[in-house]
Design a protein around this motif. Structure first.
Motif, PDB file in Angstrom:
ATOM      1  N   ASN A 198      43.930 -45.093  37.831  1.00  0.00           N
ATOM      2  CA  ASN A 198      42.794 -45.262  36.949  1.00  0.00           C
ATOM      3  C   ASN A 198      42.493 -46.844  37.010  1.00  0.00           C
ATOM      4  O   ASN A 198      42.665 -47.363  35.898  1.00  0.00           O
ATOM      5  CB  ASN A 198      42.987 -44.755  35.633  1.00  0.00           C
ATOM      6  CG  ASN A 198      41.608 -44.576  34.747  1.00  0.00           C
ATOM      7  OD1 ASN A 198      40.619 -45.077  35.125  1.00  0.00           O
ATOM      8  ND2 ASN A 198      41.815 -44.023  33.602  1.00  0.00           N
ATOM      9  N   PRO A 199      42.084 -47.362  38.032  1.00  0.00           N
ATOM     10  CA  PRO A 199      41.805 -48.904  38.347  1.00  0.00           C
ATOM     11  C   PRO A 199      40.959 -49.512  36.974  1.00  0.00           C
ATOM     12  O   PRO A 199      41.217 -50.710  36.658  1.00  0.00           O
ATOM     13  CB  PRO A 199      41.297 -49.085  39.357  1.00  0.00           C
ATOM     14  CG  PRO A 199      40.897 -47.735  39.870  1.00  0.00           C
ATOM     15  CD  PRO A 199      41.666 -46.917  39.382  1.00  0.00           C
ATOM     16  N   LYS A 200      40.192 -48.695  36.528  1.00  0.00           N
ATOM     17  CA  LYS A 200      38.979 -49.275  35.538  1.00  0.00           C
ATOM     18  C   LYS A 200      39.450 -48.798  34.200  1.00  0.00           C
ATOM     19  O   LYS A 200      38.892 -49.160  33.144  1.00  0.00           O
ATOM     20  CB  LYS A 200      37.614 -48.825  35.795  1.00  0.00           C
ATOM     21  CG  LYS A 200      36.927 -49.360  37.061  1.00  0.00           C
ATOM     22  CD  LYS A 200      35.622 -48.753  37.229  1.00  0.00           C
ATOM     23  CE  LYS A 200      34.796 -49.552  38.525  1.00  0.00           C
ATOM     24  NZ  LYS A 200      34.401 -50.762  37.924  1.00  0.00           N
ATOM     25  N   VAL A 208      24.453 -48.244  33.433  1.00  0.00           N
ATOM     26  CA  VAL A 208      24.474 -48.877  34.611  1.00  0.00           C
ATOM     27  C   VAL A 208      24.035 -48.229  35.822  1.00  0.00           C
ATOM     28  O   VAL A 208      23.542 -47.054  35.524  1.00  0.00           O
ATOM     29  CB  VAL A 208      26.335 -48.867  34.993  1.00  0.00           C
ATOM     30  CG1 VAL A 208      27.017 -49.774  33.994  1.00  0.00           C
ATOM     31  CG2 VAL A 208      26.804 -47.514  34.846  1.00  0.00           C
ATOM     32  N   LYS A 209      23.719 -48.697  36.562  1.00  0.00           N
ATOM     33  CA  LYS A 209      22.814 -48.408  37.752  1.00  0.00           C
ATOM     34  C   LYS A 209      23.706 -47.736  39.003  1.00  0.00           C
ATOM     35  O   LYS A 209      23.232 -47.108  39.916  1.00  0.00           O
ATOM     36  CB  LYS A 209      21.848 -49.412  38.760  1.00  0.00           C
ATOM     37  CG  LYS A 209      21.011 -49.939  37.474  1.00  0.00           C
ATOM     38  CD  LYS A 209      19.838 -48.880  37.051  1.00  0.00           C
ATOM     39  CE  LYS A 209      18.916 -49.546  36.201  1.00  0.00           C
ATOM     40  NZ  LYS A 209      17.862 -48.397  35.851  1.00  0.00           N
ATOM     41  N   LYS A 210      24.906 -48.179  38.941  1.00  0.00           N
ATOM     42  CA  LYS A 210      26.047 -47.565  40.073  1.00  0.00           C
ATOM     43  C   LYS A 210      27.434 -47.377  39.604  1.00  0.00           C
ATOM     44  O   LYS A 210      27.666 -47.826  38.343  1.00  0.00           O
ATOM     45  CB  LYS A 210      26.156 -49.003  41.117  1.00  0.00           C
ATOM     46  CG  LYS A 210      24.850 -49.262  41.804  1.00  0.00           C
ATOM     47  CD  LYS A 210      25.013 -49.980  42.902  1.00  0.00           C
ATOM     48  CE  LYS A 210      25.533 -51.432  42.568  1.00  0.00           C
ATOM     49  NZ  LYS A 210      25.796 -52.402  43.647  1.00  0.00           N
ATOM     50  N   ALA A 211      27.928 -46.383  40.157  1.00  0.00           N
ATOM     51  CA  ALA A 211      29.122 -45.879  39.533  1.00  0.00           C
ATOM     52  C   ALA A 211      30.162 -47.136  39.620  1.00  0.00           C
ATOM     53  O   ALA A 211      30.783 -47.448  38.586  1.00  0.00           O
ATOM     54  CB  ALA A 211      29.832 -44.863  40.282  1.00  0.00           C
ATOM     55  N   ALA A 241      26.330 -41.003  41.062  1.00  0.00           N
ATOM     56  CA  ALA A 241      27.250 -40.358  41.875  1.00  0.00           C
ATOM     57  C   ALA A 241      26.934 -38.745  41.982  1.00  0.00           C
ATOM     58  O   ALA A 241      26.593 -37.998  40.927  1.00  0.00           O
ATOM     59  CB  ALA A 241      28.740 -40.669  41.465  1.00  0.00           C
ATOM     60  N   LEU A 242      26.943 -38.156  43.243  1.00  0.00           N
ATOM     61  CA  LEU A 242      26.355 -36.872  43.286  1.00  0.00           C
ATOM     62  C   LEU A 242      27.454 -35.947  44.175  1.00  0.00           C
ATOM     63  O   LEU A 242      27.795 -36.512  45.301  1.00  0.00           O
ATOM     64  CB  LEU A 242      24.945 -36.814  43.741  1.00  0.00           C
ATOM     65  CG  LEU A 242      24.532 -35.379  43.463  1.00  0.00           C
ATOM     66  CD1 LEU A 242      23.875 -35.091  42.131  1.00  0.00           C
ATOM     67  CD2 LEU A 242      22.967 -35.463  44.223  1.00  0.00           C
ATOM     68  N   GLU A 243      27.646 -34.844  43.636  1.00  0.00           N
ATOM     69  CA  GLU A 243      28.639 -34.086  44.485  1.00  0.00           C
ATOM     70  C   GLU A 243      28.041 -33.524  45.610  1.00  0.00           C
ATOM     71  O   GLU A 243      26.795 -33.313  45.930  1.00  0.00           O
ATOM     72  CB  GLU A 243      28.907 -32.822  43.550  1.00  0.00           C
ATOM     73  CG  GLU A 243      29.988 -31.684  43.982  1.00  0.00           C
ATOM     74  CD  GLU A 243      30.335 -30.727  42.969  1.00  0.00           C
ATOM     75  OE1 GLU A 243      31.084 -30.411  42.693  1.00  0.00           O
ATOM     76  OE2 GLU A 243      29.134 -30.283  42.613  1.00  0.00           O
ATOM     77  N   LEU A 291      34.811 -35.377  41.414  1.00  0.00           N
ATOM     78  CA  LEU A 291      33.449 -36.078  41.717  1.00  0.00           C
ATOM     79  C   LEU A 291      33.937 -37.622  41.404  1.00  0.00           C
ATOM     80  O   LEU A 291      33.766 -38.435  42.202  1.00  0.00           O
ATOM     81  CB  LEU A 291      32.268 -35.666  41.018  1.00  0.00           C
ATOM     82  CG  LEU A 291      31.286 -36.708  41.013  1.00  0.00           C
ATOM     83  CD1 LEU A 291      30.825 -36.563  42.382  1.00  0.00           C
ATOM     84  CD2 LEU A 291      30.234 -36.074  39.902  1.00  0.00           C
ATOM     85  N   LEU A 292      34.827 -37.901  40.270  1.00  0.00           N
ATOM     86  CA  LEU A 292      34.976 -39.230  40.197  1.00  0.00           C
ATOM     87  C   LEU A 292      35.713 -39.831  41.133  1.00  0.00           C
ATOM     88  O   LEU A 292      36.181 -40.923  41.514  1.00  0.00           O
ATOM     89  CB  LEU A 292      35.564 -39.483  38.717  1.00  0.00           C
ATOM     90  CG  LEU A 292      34.811 -39.245  37.652  1.00  0.00           C
ATOM     91  CD1 LEU A 292      35.616 -39.172  36.208  1.00  0.00           C
ATOM     92  CD2 LEU A 292      33.521 -39.905  37.606  1.00  0.00           C
ATOM     93  N   ALA A 293      37.011 -39.045  41.528  1.00  0.00           N
ATOM     94  CA  ALA A 293      37.989 -39.132  42.602  1.00  0.00           C
ATOM     95  C   ALA A 293      37.190 -39.496  44.010  1.00  0.00           C
ATOM     96  O   ALA A 293      37.706 -40.447  44.873  1.00  0.00           O
ATOM     97  CB  ALA A 293      38.971 -38.186  42.747  1.00  0.00           C
ATOM     98  N   ALA A 294      36.378 -38.597  44.333  1.00  0.00           N
ATOM     99  CA  ALA A 294      35.534 -38.842  45.466  1.00  0.00           C
ATOM    100  C   ALA A 294      34.725 -40.180  45.350  1.00  0.00           C
ATOM    101  O   ALA A 294      34.594 -40.641  46.722  1.00  0.00           O
ATOM    102  CB  ALA A 294      34.529 -37.680  45.775  1.00  0.00           C
ATOM    103  N   ASN A 295      34.469 -40.688  44.463  1.00  0.00           N
ATOM    104  CA  ASN A 295      33.926 -41.926  44.460  1.00  0.00           C
ATOM    105  C   ASN A 295      34.696 -43.243  44.118  1.00  0.00           C
ATOM    106  O   ASN A 295      34.312 -44.250  43.540  1.00  0.00           O
ATOM    107  CB  ASN A 295      32.589 -41.878  43.493  1.00  0.00           C
ATOM    108  CG  ASN A 295      31.496 -41.033  43.978  1.00  0.00           C
ATOM    109  OD1 ASN A 295      30.459 -41.648  44.516  1.00  0.00           O
ATOM    110  ND2 ASN A 295      31.565 -39.738  43.651  1.00  0.00           N
ATOM    111  N   LYS A 296      35.909 -42.903  44.292  1.00  0.00           N
ATOM    112  CA  LYS A 296      36.921 -43.982  43.923  1.00  0.00           C
ATOM    113  C   LYS A 296      37.138 -44.501  42.823  1.00  0.00           C
ATOM    114  O   LYS A 296      37.640 -45.660  42.740  1.00  0.00           O
ATOM    115  CB  LYS A 296      37.129 -44.899  45.148  1.00  0.00           C
ATOM    116  CG  LYS A 296      36.921 -44.303  46.770  1.00  0.00           C
ATOM    117  CD  LYS A 296      36.802 -45.159  47.834  1.00  0.00           C
ATOM    118  CE  LYS A 296      36.710 -44.885  49.084  1.00  0.00           C
ATOM    119  NZ  LYS A 296      37.625 -43.478  49.351  1.00  0.00           N
ATOM    120  N   LEU A 297      36.624 -43.769  41.691  1.00  0.00           N
ATOM    121  CA  LEU A 297      37.046 -44.286  40.203  1.00  0.00           C
ATOM    122  C   LEU A 297      38.105 -43.909  39.736  1.00  0.00           C
ATOM    123  O   LEU A 297      38.684 -44.703  38.962  1.00  0.00           O
ATOM    124  CB  LEU A 297      35.815 -43.822  39.444  1.00  0.00           C
ATOM    125  CG  LEU A 297      34.166 -44.344  39.750  1.00  0.00           C
ATOM    126  CD1 LEU A 297      33.311 -43.426  38.859  1.00  0.00           C
ATOM    127  CD2 LEU A 297      34.153 -45.906  39.737  1.00  0.00           C
TER     128      LEU A 297
END
Length: 276
Positions: A179-181, A127-130, A223-225, A154-160
């Motif tokens: 964990n919506p996904k 994928v190209k985007k988180a 996604a980057l810290e 990092l995943l939480a900061a990107n709302k995953l």
């Protein structure tokens, strides 16, 4: 993480001598046995050893420092070698990782000077985007406690995902509250996360392993810290009591020099960020 270190015959001999001195009570190895002798520093190949090699080739001689660089591809041996005196210092880790290591292994290694930050990144070949990760996607994360927690943040900061309030550097998948996904997590050794990209939907990779595998964090990460107020700066470290070794002081000064700052900025183009 437990790959064999790259050793030269000369470095092996120096390490053996240091261990012998330590065992006999005559000193604590290359960190203090001879202030006029070489300072052997354990480091991850990228970018730590590259930065040290720049210092060795361009700055050390003028400063009167005999610097030798010993490369390791894992996150354990550099600290155990520093603790037992096989090397005089190491350069590969951040404060949360060191705190966890000292606590679990009974070592007393301390930071000397912070040099740079390697932003942790999320990468994918699919994928190209988180946000494009599909429901049920598998994400590889480092299996050591500190880096796994860092990956989850990092995943939480990107709302995953959403983590429990106040969770710190000991966060695990058990601390995920949303964990919506319905992401699944595959825990692997940090050094293996880049190689896992063909087998998972995405992977969280430490900066040094990303760079050494050909990834460009500033360009390739989906996604980057954030570097702002980060506790994850990488530093030169020694066994407690060796902070005032004149060779260590010389190296600390060189690692935070304008020349090294320029080298980091020019070579890594934002994938490694000076912290001084």
């Amino acid at each position: 993480m437990r790959n064999t270190a790259k050793l030269t015959t000369a470095v092996l001999a120096a390490g053996a001598l240091a261990l012998g001195l330590s065992a006999c009570g005559s000193g604590s190895g290359s960190g203090s046995a001879d202030a006029n002798g070489p300072l052997i520093v354990a480091a991850s190949p990228t970018p730590h050893a590259e930065i040290l090699n720049f210092v060795q080739k361009n700055l050390a001689k003028k400063a009167g420092l005999d610097l030798q660089v010993k490369e390791f591809t894992d996150y354990i041996t550099p600290n155990t070698a520093t603790q037992d005196g096989s090397v005089g210092a190491n350069y590969f880790q951040n404060q949360p990782y060191l705190d966890d290591f000292n606590k679990k292994r009974g070592t007393d290694i301390v930071p000397v000077v912070t040099v740079h930050l390697e932003p942790l990144g999320l990468y994918s070949h699919k994928v190209k985007k988180a946000d494009d990760l599909k429901s049920g996607a598998t994400v590889a994360v480092p299996n050591d406690a500190v880096n796994e927690a860092r990956a989850l943040k990092l995943l939480a900061a990107n709302k995953l995902i959403t983590l429990k309030d106040g969770v710190g550097s000991e966060a695990t998948p058990a601390d995920i509250t949303k964990n919506p996904k319905n992401l699944k997590f595959k825990e692997v050794e940090a050094a293996q996360t880049p190689r896992s990209l063909d087998d998972v939907d995405a992977a969280v990779v430490n900066g040094n392993y990303a760079i050494s595998s050909g990834l460009k964090p500033a360009k390739d990460a989906i996604a980057l810290e954030s570097a702002k107020n980060s506790p994850y700066g990488n530093f030169l470290a020694v066994k407690k009591g060796q902070e005032n070794d004149p060779r260590v002081k010389k190296l600390a000064k060189l690692l935070t020099s304008p020349e090294v700052k320029k080298f980091i900025e020019d070579k890594y183009q934002g994938s490694v960020i000076p912290s001084f």
